[in-house]
Design an enzyme around this catalytic site. Sequence first.
Site: not given
Length: 300
Positions: A151, A106, A175-176
């Site tokens: 994303g 994202l 890996n957010e």
Amino acid sequence: LCPSGVLSLCCRLPAWDRAIRPPPSPLQPPGLPLAPSRSFSNNKIQVELDESSGIAMMKFKSPPVNSLSLEFLTEFSISLEKLENNRACRGVIITSAVPKIFSSGLDITEMCGKSKEHYTEFWRAVQEIWLRLYGSNMVTVAAVNGSSPAGGCLVALSCDYRIMAENPKFSIGLNEAQLGIVAPFWFKDTFVNVVGHRTAERSLQLGSLHSAPEAHKLGLVDELVPEEKLMEKAAAVMAQWLALPDHARQLTKTMMRKAVLDRLVAHREEDIKNFVTFVSKESIQKSLRVYMEMLKKRKS
């Protein structure tokens, strides 16, 4: 009903809720090179469809890192919709035209310093691309020819099969958590369905990015191949999947994925509100600004 100012695509039924199509005829024999007979290209997505084989090639072409901006997501949805509605298309291979990167995930700039209305529109577009791709009637093969965090990893996870270039410098994962962001439940559900609960739980909590060999060991990707043979292998895998009757494969796919898809459809507005509330917090905005500054320093 769709709120004003959001993607018109959200008003349409997702692919998994539409009629199953019979296969076109004749088919190109497996193993032959793709010979595109129809193509369309936007600013960020290039698609070539060989109607004789029923196979489309979709390439991300948004340098430097194929980030999933609102514009990118909109083009992605439109491209998938065109293929889904084309009775000649039975499968799509998704890859990148940008060296060393599949997709960076994202676009952080879409989530930083914008209005709540913008966050709503952006998150609806993210939902839409997952609903279309995860629920597609087509065979979807991800040819991951570079790193694919967050994303970008979700795009690969949403496909039926994942082949990754055998390069230890390439990494993939959700890996957010490293950015102070919590992956939403439908990211988590997609991940769990691929690698299992314990592996997903550990990876999500740590915000892990896995090297290509580690990703293969965990089952995050199905195969590793030398980069120069990636597209050849993707075509061979596609031919194997298309050798089955479409209706049996599509109904099986729906049976396996419908509960997860239905969960987001039922809670879509709630999910948007949760995202907008979360990303609007000053603590989250601060984390995103710090991360963006770090990226700028890397570039310089």
